[in-house]
Design a protein around this motif. Structure first.
Motif, PDB file in Angstrom:
ATOM      1  N   LEU A 164      11.355  36.934  49.475  1.00  0.00           N
ATOM      2  CA  LEU A 164      12.887  37.604  49.169  1.00  0.00           C
ATOM      3  C   LEU A 164      12.216  38.984  49.444  1.00  0.00           C
ATOM      4  O   LEU A 164      13.206  39.420  50.536  1.00  0.00           O
ATOM      5  N   PRO A 165      11.801  39.819  48.744  1.00  0.00           N
ATOM      6  CA  PRO A 165      11.810  41.660  49.097  1.00  0.00           C
ATOM      7  C   PRO A 165      11.130  41.682  50.518  1.00  0.00           C
ATOM      8  O   PRO A 165      11.650  42.543  50.885  1.00  0.00           O
ATOM      9  N   GLU A 166      10.523  40.834  50.743  1.00  0.00           N
ATOM     10  CA  GLU A 166      10.518  40.954  51.927  1.00  0.00           C
ATOM     11  C   GLU A 166      11.677  40.799  53.103  1.00  0.00           C
ATOM     12  O   GLU A 166      11.194  41.240  54.559  1.00  0.00           O
ATOM     13  N   ARG A 167      11.733  39.496  52.947  1.00  0.00           N
ATOM     14  CA  ARG A 167      12.710  39.207  53.770  1.00  0.00           C
ATOM     15  C   ARG A 167      13.750  40.323  53.881  1.00  0.00           C
ATOM     16  O   ARG A 167      14.062  40.392  55.425  1.00  0.00           O
ATOM     17  N   ARG A 168      14.188  41.201  52.672  1.00  0.00           N
ATOM     18  CA  ARG A 168      14.854  41.785  52.909  1.00  0.00           C
ATOM     19  C   ARG A 168      14.272  43.167  53.356  1.00  0.00           C
ATOM     20  O   ARG A 168      15.185  44.021  54.682  1.00  0.00           O
ATOM     21  N   ALA A 169      13.557  43.137  53.280  1.00  0.00           N
ATOM     22  CA  ALA A 169      12.651  44.625  54.390  1.00  0.00           C
ATOM     23  C   ALA A 169      12.467  44.350  55.953  1.00  0.00           C
ATOM     24  O   ALA A 169      12.554  44.973  56.764  1.00  0.00           O
ATOM     25  N   LEU A 170      12.472  42.729  55.873  1.00  0.00           N
ATOM     26  CA  LEU A 170      12.367  42.338  57.353  1.00  0.00           C
ATOM     27  C   LEU A 170      13.863  42.793  58.313  1.00  0.00           C
ATOM     28  O   LEU A 170      13.911  42.983  60.144  1.00  0.00           O
ATOM     29  N   VAL A 171      14.663  42.675  57.431  1.00  0.00           N
ATOM     30  CA  VAL A 171      16.092  42.470  57.897  1.00  0.00           C
ATOM     31  C   VAL A 171      16.814  43.840  58.129  1.00  0.00           C
ATOM     32  O   VAL A 171      17.255  44.628  59.204  1.00  0.00           O
ATOM     33  N   LEU A 172      16.211  44.793  57.651  1.00  0.00           N
ATOM     34  CA  LEU A 172      16.033  46.263  57.162  1.00  0.00           C
ATOM     35  C   LEU A 172      15.493  46.528  58.548  1.00  0.00           C
ATOM     36  O   LEU A 172      15.451  47.825  59.776  1.00  0.00           O
ATOM     37  N   ALA A 173      14.065  45.867  59.044  1.00  0.00           N
ATOM     38  CA  ALA A 173      13.268  46.196  60.079  1.00  0.00           C
ATOM     39  C   ALA A 173      14.320  45.713  61.654  1.00  0.00           C
ATOM     40  O   ALA A 173      14.573  46.526  61.974  1.00  0.00           O
ATOM     41  N   GLN A 174      15.348  44.596  61.549  1.00  0.00           N
ATOM     42  CA  GLN A 174      15.350  44.577  62.355  1.00  0.00           C
ATOM     43  C   GLN A 174      16.552  45.409  62.728  1.00  0.00           C
ATOM     44  O   GLN A 174      17.125  45.420  63.848  1.00  0.00           O
ATOM     45  N   ALA A 175      17.071  45.875  61.492  1.00  0.00           N
ATOM     46  CA  ALA A 175      18.468  46.732  61.935  1.00  0.00           C
ATOM     47  C   ALA A 175      18.460  48.452  62.138  1.00  0.00           C
ATOM     48  O   ALA A 175      19.023  48.956  62.874  1.00  0.00           O
ATOM     49  N   ILE A 176      16.954  49.094  62.639  1.00  0.00           N
ATOM     50  CA  ILE A 176      17.148  50.010  62.525  1.00  0.00           C
ATOM     51  C   ILE A 176      15.603  50.044  63.828  1.00  0.00           C
ATOM     52  O   ILE A 176      15.025  51.106  64.381  1.00  0.00           O
ATOM     53  N   ALA A 177      15.277  49.104  64.236  1.00  0.00           N
ATOM     54  CA  ALA A 177      14.370  48.907  65.465  1.00  0.00           C
ATOM     55  C   ALA A 177      14.990  49.587  66.432  1.00  0.00           C
ATOM     56  O   ALA A 177      13.789  49.520  67.925  1.00  0.00           O
ATOM     57  N   THR A 178      16.011  50.081  67.058  1.00  0.00           N
ATOM     58  CA  THR A 178      16.339  50.791  68.138  1.00  0.00           C
ATOM     59  C   THR A 178      16.638  52.155  68.004  1.00  0.00           C
ATOM     60  O   THR A 178      18.118  52.455  68.585  1.00  0.00           O
ATOM     61  N   ALA A 179      16.472  52.284  66.455  1.00  0.00           N
ATOM     62  CA  ALA A 179      16.977  53.274  66.455  1.00  0.00           C
ATOM     63  C   ALA A 179      17.716  54.003  66.391  1.00  0.00           C
ATOM     64  O   ALA A 179      18.664  54.950  66.978  1.00  0.00           O
ATOM     65  N   PRO A 180      18.736  53.389  65.746  1.00  0.00           N
ATOM     66  CA  PRO A 180      20.673  54.064  64.947  1.00  0.00           C
ATOM     67  C   PRO A 180      20.019  54.929  64.119  1.00  0.00           C
ATOM     68  O   PRO A 180      19.712  55.555  63.789  1.00  0.00           O
ATOM     69  N   ALA A 181      21.852  55.876  65.050  1.00  0.00           N
ATOM     70  CA  ALA A 181      21.692  57.685  64.091  1.00  0.00           C
ATOM     71  C   ALA A 181      22.228  56.721  62.348  1.00  0.00           C
ATOM     72  O   ALA A 181      22.324  57.623  61.484  1.00  0.00           O
ATOM     73  N   ALA A 182      22.664  55.796  61.924  1.00  0.00           N
ATOM     74  CA  ALA A 182      23.187  55.518  60.824  1.00  0.00           C
ATOM     75  C   ALA A 182      23.014  54.108  60.166  1.00  0.00           C
ATOM     76  O   ALA A 182      23.050  52.923  61.189  1.00  0.00           O
ATOM     77  N   LEU A 183      22.845  53.600  59.512  1.00  0.00           N
ATOM     78  CA  LEU A 183      22.229  52.269  59.198  1.00  0.00           C
ATOM     79  C   LEU A 183      23.274  51.801  57.591  1.00  0.00           C
ATOM     80  O   LEU A 183      23.733  52.462  56.929  1.00  0.00           O
ATOM     81  N   ILE A 184      23.651  50.222  57.710  1.00  0.00           N
ATOM     82  CA  ILE A 184      24.977  50.278  57.119  1.00  0.00           C
ATOM     83  C   ILE A 184      23.871  48.577  55.946  1.00  0.00           C
ATOM     84  O   ILE A 184      23.720  47.876  56.238  1.00  0.00           O
ATOM     85  N   VAL A 185      24.282  48.949  54.710  1.00  0.00           N
ATOM     86  CA  VAL A 185      23.442  47.704  54.028  1.00  0.00           C
ATOM     87  C   VAL A 185      23.911  47.213  52.852  1.00  0.00           C
ATOM     88  O   VAL A 185      24.648  47.266  52.007  1.00  0.00           O
ATOM     89  N   GLU A 186      23.838  45.931  52.937  1.00  0.00           N
ATOM     90  CA  GLU A 186      24.362  45.490  51.703  1.00  0.00           C
ATOM     91  C   GLU A 186      23.608  45.288  50.632  1.00  0.00           C
ATOM     92  O   GLU A 186      22.890  44.046  50.673  1.00  0.00           O
ATOM     93  N   ASP A 187      24.828  44.831  48.976  1.00  0.00           N
ATOM     94  CA  ASP A 187      23.117  45.028  47.701  1.00  0.00           C
ATOM     95  C   ASP A 187      21.873  44.831  48.414  1.00  0.00           C
ATOM     96  O   ASP A 187      21.416  43.960  47.818  1.00  0.00           O
ATOM     97  N   PRO A 188      20.887  45.835  48.465  1.00  0.00           N
ATOM     98  CA  PRO A 188      20.228  45.211  49.262  1.00  0.00           C
ATOM     99  C   PRO A 188      19.142  44.958  47.454  1.00  0.00           C
ATOM    100  O   PRO A 188      17.772  44.339  47.295  1.00  0.00           O
ATOM    101  N   LEU A 189      19.750  45.757  46.239  1.00  0.00           N
ATOM    102  CA  LEU A 189      18.756  45.110  45.609  1.00  0.00           C
ATOM    103  C   LEU A 189      18.957  44.129  43.544  1.00  0.00           C
ATOM    104  O   LEU A 189      18.585  43.407  43.095  1.00  0.00           O
TER     105      LEU A 189
END
Length: 320
Positions: A164-189
């Motif tokens: 599970l923690p690796e899957r959450r890191a994976l979703v973060l990686a996909q969200a930043i792949a295109t180097a966006p200026a901002a990241l929006i994250v839902e209840d990560p912990l």
């Protein structure tokens, strides 16, 4: 995660913003301007995240509950669509109501359904392709994004093998792949023990380095992994019952002792004055408020103040 004062437009800026979910108002008259580049939104944040991320409100809930992809209505529309229907809401100066912020932000919803037979690098690359990158460019974007979140060696693994923690890191990686200026994250912990939460915190630190971040959490904690999120935030917002009950810094919250949210149905301004006389500041409104109780004060002081000015308190709930 490092936190700094934001340069340029505020990371999150709302002016009497109204967010509706399937035409039912979920958040009304939201007005706030954040000051820094790490914004932590606590409490009833589902509708806000769905509007910012452009995902159905029920999709992440279904995945978190083990239900997989969200159900669809008979006409094929996904349920729980959250939209800005009045006022203005902006991320890094870009209008959310017009989806102008999408090109400059990446979203990491909580535990979305995953194609379990895919490899890690294929999943991240596909996210980049959906954001407009060519197949070749997307493939090149995946490794750096995975390295940032601690999954540099996991590129060829099937998603079904990830914890599970690796899957959450994976979703973060996909969200930043295109180097966006901002990241929006839902209840990560949510739902993680301290060890797993530590892994996700490290992934968050890598994912948010050099960019603004809006994170949500169901509750605030002063200690433990959630406390790391709170202490690292430049801005803390507390939403309850569709209203902004608190906007400030974690230092303001911590200095005031335990933070409570209140729902007041009558004589709220009289209660504000009565509590101020007792050294307790009432923030927010018009119906939902927050109060940080200083050392020596208890909820009895709040109830006595309400009794004195005949204010009807129908809810008094600790945030941490």
């Amino acid at each position: 995660m490092g936190a700094t004062e934001a340069a340029g437009p505020p990371l999150l800026d709302a002016r009497a913003a109204r967010i509706a979910v399937d035409d039912v108002v979920a958040i009304d008259a939201l007005t706030v301007t954040t000051r820094g580049d790490r914004v932590l939104c606590a409490g009833d944040t589902g509708a806000l995240f769905a509007a910012l991320a452009g995902v159905p409100l029920s999709s992440a809930r279904g995945a978190a509950d083990g239900g997989g992809a969200a159900a669809h209505d008979a006409d094929g529309a996904a349920p729980g669509e959250a939209r800005v229907v009045a006022g203005r809401l902006a991320v890094a100066g870009r209008d959310v109501g017009r989806s102008a912020h999408r090109a400059a932000s990446g979203a990491a919803p909580l535990d979305p359904p995953l194609p379990l037979a895919w490899t890690v690098d294929a999943y991240v690359a596909w996210g980049a392709r959906l954001a407009g990158a060519s197949p070749r460019a997307a493939a090149e974007m995946a490794p750096p994004a995975l390295a940032r979140v601690g999954l540099a060696a996991a590129g060829k693994r099937a998603l079904r093998t990830l914890a599970l923690p690796e899957r959450r890191a994976l979703v973060l990686a996909q969200a930043i792949a295109t180097a966006p200026a901002a990241l929006i994250v839902e209840d990560p912990l949510v739902g993680l023990d301290d060890g797993a939460a530590g892994f996700v915190l490290a992934a968050l630190a890598g994912a948010t380095e050099g960019r603004g971040a809006v994170l949500t959490t169901t509750r605030l904690d002063a200690e433990g992994p959630r406390g790391v999120l709170a202490r690292g935030a430049t801005d803390v917002l507390v939403l309850t019952g569709g209203e902004l009950a608190f906007s400030g810094t974690f230092a303001e919250v911590a200095a005031g002792g335990r933070l409570y949210t209140l729902t007041v149905r009558s004589n709220a301004e009289l209660l504000r004055e009565e509590l101020a006389a007792r050294g307790i500041a009432l923030r927010g409104g018009p119906a939902r408020f927050s109060a940080a109780l200083p050392e020596g004060a208890t909820t009895r002081d709040v109830v006595l103040a309400a009794t004195r000015c005949r204010a009807a308190i129908v809810e008094l709930v600790p945030l941490f």
